[in-house]
Scaffold this motif. Structure first.
Motif: not given
Ligand code: CP
Length: 321
Positions: A38, A306-309, A312-313
């Motif tokens: 991250i 971006d923790c949402d990334k 998503r991953l």
């Protein structure tokens, strides 16, 4: 443009933000691999003008575990401070070379001075006998892990409450939660500073002062031991006289609650006997581990990564996309 945030004392984060950090710590601890990229490309500048084991190494480890990199120094003598460079100029340089600064300094308010000229987040990693907010983060995470709450607890701070910056920060943070109470256990020469007590009085938070650990111990949920801070004494004889004022040993622990925990920011010298280490109530090494996860979460927050990334991953991975 992203908002520039610093972490100079515990009140720089709101209670809701602490809650978000605690939740992020839980997620990182459960799935560390999800966060291992991250901070790729980001650089932590670890500017340590004063000795450290846990804070420096855990900050460095935290950044490396997030996929970032680390630059810095571990003593003022190996930086241009030795040639007379000011904190401000050193900070300007770190702002160019790094993305986030963790600064430890023997003088109170140095990280605050740094934050005035920094273009990147500054984290106070301990400033003189003043504050140590990331230790407080470690302390809160540990207390929450044990009790599943941060309210309705009685905490006893024992030892050098005058120079012990960790207790100043934890008193400030812990007084934000309902129905906590404090017992300040110290010799009269090392009492809690007035500014900390005044803050508690303003919030109607109850505290008592005593020099007797044996009398106080049975009532405490958290026994927070501290080292007598040799490096802050002007009078070496006074240090010698006070250094072993309190030694927490098996006999004293026999009077403590079964459900209490013993914390210590470490390093310890003599104030906790090694026989206490095997007591299941001794949580000080766990506390140091939680500190690393807390610093990982703090770096993610202050760098606004971006923790949402991560989610998503993970979703794509599960779906085989
Ligand atoms: N707790 C703590 O600040 O330890 P170090 O001095 O080793 O960093």
């Amino acid at each position: 443009m992203k908002e520039l945030r610093h972490f100079l004392e515990p009140r720089d984060l709101k209670l809701q933000e602490y809650e978000e950090l605690f939740e992020l710590v839980d997620k990182i601890m459960a799935n560390p691999k999800d966060y291992s990229e991250i901070a790729r490309g980001k650089i932590l500048a670890a500017l340590f003008f004063e000795p450290s084991t846990r804070t420096r190494l855990s900050f460095e480890s935290a950044m490396l575990k997030l996929g970032g990199s680390v630059i810095g120094f571990s003593e003022a003598s190996s930086s241009s401070t030795a040639k007379g460079e000011s904190i401000e100029d050193t900070t300007r340089m770190a702002s160019i070379y790094g993305d986030i600064i963790a600064m430890r300094h023997p003088e109170a308010y140095s990280p605050c001075k740094a934050s005035k000229v920094s273009t990147i987040p500054v984290i106070n990693a301990g400033d003189g006998g003043h504050q140590h907010p990331t230790q407080t983060l470690a302390d809160l995470i540990t207390i929450r892990a044990k009790f599943n709450r941060l309210n309705n607890l009685k905490i006893g701070f024992c030892g050098d409450l005058k120079f012990g910056r960790t207790v100043h920060s934890l008193a400030q943070a812990f007084s934000e939660y309902e129905n906590n109470s404090f017992v300040f256990i110290s010799p009269k020469e090392l009492k809690m500073p007035d500014y900390v007590k005044q803050e508690l009085e303003q919030k109607d938070m109850p505290y008592i002062e005593t020099d007797n650990l044996e009398d106080a111990i049975a009532d405490l949920d958290i026994i927070y031991m501290t080292r007598v801070q040799k490096e802050r004494f002007e009078d070496a004889d006074e240090y010698e006289r006070l250094k072993d004022f309190y030694i927490l040993d098996g006999e004293k622990m026999s009077k403590a609650k079964d459900e209490c925990i013993v914390l210590h920011p470490l390093p310890r010298v003599n104030e906790i006997s090694c026989e206490v280490d095997s007591d299941p109530r001794a949580w000080y090494f766990k506390q140091a581990e939680y500190g690393m996860y807390g610093r990982m979460a703090l770096i993610i927050k202050l760098l606004q990564l971006d923790c949402d990334k991560v989610l998503r991953l993970k979703y794509y991975e599960l779906e085989g996309v």
